[in-house]
Design an enzyme around this catalytic site. Structure first.
Site, mmCIF file in Angstrom:
data_model
loop_
_atom_site.group_PDB
_atom_site.id
_atom_site.type_symbol
_atom_site.label_atom_id
_atom_site.label_comp_id
_atom_site.label_asym_id
_atom_site.label_seq_id
_atom_site.Cartn_x
_atom_site.Cartn_y
_atom_site.Cartn_z
ATOM 1 N N SER A 103 0.801 -1.213 0.000
ATOM 2 C CA SER A 103 0.000 0.000 0.000
ATOM 3 C C SER A 103 0.844 1.278 0.000
ATOM 4 O O SER A 103 1.617 1.509 -0.914
ATOM 5 C CB SER A 103 -0.950 -0.045 1.201
ATOM 6 O OG SER A 103 -1.892 0.972 1.160
ATOM 7 N N ASP A 243 -2.931 6.110 -3.453
ATOM 8 C CA ASP A 243 -1.738 5.550 -2.809
ATOM 9 C C ASP A 243 -1.200 4.407 -3.667
ATOM 10 O O ASP A 243 -1.710 4.138 -4.759
ATOM 11 C CB ASP A 243 -2.039 5.101 -1.374
ATOM 12 C CG ASP A 243 -3.018 3.943 -1.306
ATOM 13 O OD1 ASP A 243 -3.746 3.720 -2.299
ATOM 14 O OD2 ASP A 243 -3.060 3.250 -0.274
ATOM 15 N N ASP A 245 -1.323 1.183 -3.775
ATOM 16 C CA ASP A 245 -2.149 0.077 -4.283
ATOM 17 C C ASP A 245 -3.540 0.530 -4.708
ATOM 18 O O ASP A 245 -4.391 -0.291 -5.038
ATOM 19 C CB ASP A 245 -2.239 -1.058 -3.254
ATOM 20 C CG ASP A 245 -3.090 -0.702 -2.049
ATOM 21 O OD1 ASP A 245 -3.174 0.495 -1.714
ATOM 22 O OD2 ASP A 245 -3.657 -1.618 -1.427
ATOM 23 N N ASP A 247 -6.120 1.931 -3.102
ATOM 24 C CA ASP A 247 -7.345 1.779 -2.310
ATOM 25 C C ASP A 247 -7.676 3.028 -1.491
ATOM 26 O O ASP A 247 -8.634 3.044 -0.744
ATOM 27 C CB ASP A 247 -7.307 0.522 -1.420
ATOM 28 C CG ASP A 247 -6.280 0.599 -0.292
ATOM 29 O OD1 ASP A 247 -5.485 1.565 -0.261
ATOM 30 O OD2 ASP A 247 -6.269 -0.327 0.546
#
Length: 452
Positions: A103, A243, A245, A247
């Protein structure tokens, strides 16, 4: 949290803590646990996505080897966002989905996160089952041979299927809107510009050139000041920062001011409520949401519920009552009608639709929510559990709360993914915030800080 699984999957420094060997064993254990309910003879189908980290290839190869050795069919999605994996897992009737990402963490870290066939993150009991297998003295899981071994194929068109779904969640295009994007050199790099261009927006992009090493480096939702400057420079109507990843979403208004997850939740919640599409007029937030968010929500005739920090807890509460909107100040926003997890690009198209359909500037929409001064300090500690229960720490927190007398709040919690204790205060003035936070942080540092 278990020995391996934190609040967001298994994480660690790639090739040191999160090794290829561990990824292989996770593939075997996870593949077995998530497919044992299948009728005999039915082959499990597992989707795998990853972000742009250099270690993603190594971990993907090892994870796939583990899954194949248990007899799973593996479909490689390539670089795609975490919510993309969750959506495709559900829509393609896969047995499970796996995302390889850490992430917003630095490039040296990586993580492995599983999704069940319903597209939701695993519950604690399922994670514990996987951990028990990892900790067993001997690997007694099946080892199929010949035609029963698994096989792997590429399904890179999955990303297009996911983008198509996102486009269908809005009723009008974004013609006339200039939107600046920051993809954090991460998983949305090949996707976000295409999505907003397809919706007729005028798109400008930064953080869109991943090289395996630059993910989250000075860009993305954890460094929104970079996009703020870009929005002002380009004269854009709004900016959207994702960000690593994909999400999370942090937005920037046309003046270059930050619009965080609380404000986005409030704007979207009010809009959905006015349209009669907000279940029970309720938004599910966490204990990190600002006092100003709660006041604005109440004033607009809505209700805000609170959960522990972590989008998984928000989702649990939403699922329980089928609430349609929830999220975190950090930018994880869940629209349960469309997605099973936080989704930055989905949140972005919802926000852009509100700006377009209301004809109002993002700064005007955001100004409806007052913000109490808030200060958050992260302290690296030797043992976060000891620090959370330290006698002096607890006494100092009580002292500060008594001083506040209800006009503000203090929140001290352990990070779910790093050896950190987070100290947060909200108060009528920034000076008071600083004073309360420093008072508690000093005790944590003295008693448990890595540097003493």
């Amino acid at each position: 949290m278990g020995k391996y699984f934190g609040t967001d999957g298994v994480r660690g420094v790639a090739n040191s803590e999160l090794t290829a060997e561990l990824a292989y064993r996770l593939g075997r254990a996870g593949g077995y646990v998530l497919s044992k309910h299948l009728p005999e003879g039915e082959q499990p189908k597992v989707l795998i996505g990853r972000d742009t980290r250099i270690s993603g290839h190594m971990l993907e190869g090892a994870l796939i080897a583990g899954l194949l050795s248990i007899g799973a069919e593996v479909m490689r999605l390539g670089v795609i966002s975490t919510p993309g994996v969750a959506y495709l897992t559900k829509s393609l009737d896969a047995t499970a989905g796996v995302m390889i990402s850490a992430s917003h963490n630095p490039v040296a870290d990586n993580g492995i996160k599983f999704f069940g066939s319903d597209g939701f993150k695993l519950d604690d009991a399922t994670e514990q089952e996987i951990e028990d297998i990892l900790d067993a003295a001997e690997d007694t899981l099946p080892r199929p041979t010949g035609k029963d071994l698994g096989f792997v194929s590429d399904y890179y068109e999955g990303a297009q299927k996911y983008l198509q779904m996102l486009k269908q969640t809005v009723e009008e295009d974004f013609d006339g809107l200039h939107i600046a994007l920051d993809c954090a050199h991460g998983a949305t790099s090949g996707l976000a510009a295409r999505l907003f261009a397809d919706l007729e927006a005028n798109v400008s992009t930064i953080g869109n050139s991943p090289n395996g090493l630059n993910i989250n480096e000075g860009v993305g939702s954890t460094h929104p000041e970079h996009l703020a400057e870009f929005v002002r420079e380009k004269g854009a109507d709004m900016g959207l920062a994702f960000d690593g990843d994909g999400d999370r979403l942090i937005a920037i208004d046309e003046n270059g001011d930050i619009v965080d997850g609380d404000k986005i939740m409030y704007i979207c919640g009010k809009y959905l409520s006015e349209k009669g599409r907000l279940k029970d007029n309720t938004i599910v937030a966490t204990v990190m949401s600002n006092l100003g968010f709660h006041k604005a929500v109440e004033e607009a005739g809505m209700t805000a519920l609170q959960t522990a920090v972590g989008d998984r807890y928000v989702v649990e509460e939403m699922k329980k009552h089928q609430y349609t909107l929830g999220g975190e100040q950090s930018g994880h926003l869940i629209f349960l009608d469309h997605s099973t997890t936080g989704d930055g690009m989905l949140s972005g198209v919802q926000l852009a639709e509100i700006v377009k359909s209301t004809g109002r500037k993002l700064s005007e929409l955001a100004a409806e929510m007052p913000v109490y001064p808030q200060k958050l300090v992260n302290i690296r500690v030797t043992n976060k559990n000891d620090a959370m229960n330290g006698e002096r720490v607890l006494a100092t927190i009580q002292e500060a709360e008594a001083e506040m007398a209800g006009n503000g709040r203090i929140l001290v919690r352990a990070s779910g993914t790093e050896p950190l204790v987070r100290v947060m205060a909200e108060a009528p003035t920034a000076e008071e915030c600083d004073r309360y936070v420093e008072k508690i942080a000093q005790v944590v540092r003295e008693d448990y800080g890595v540097d003493g």
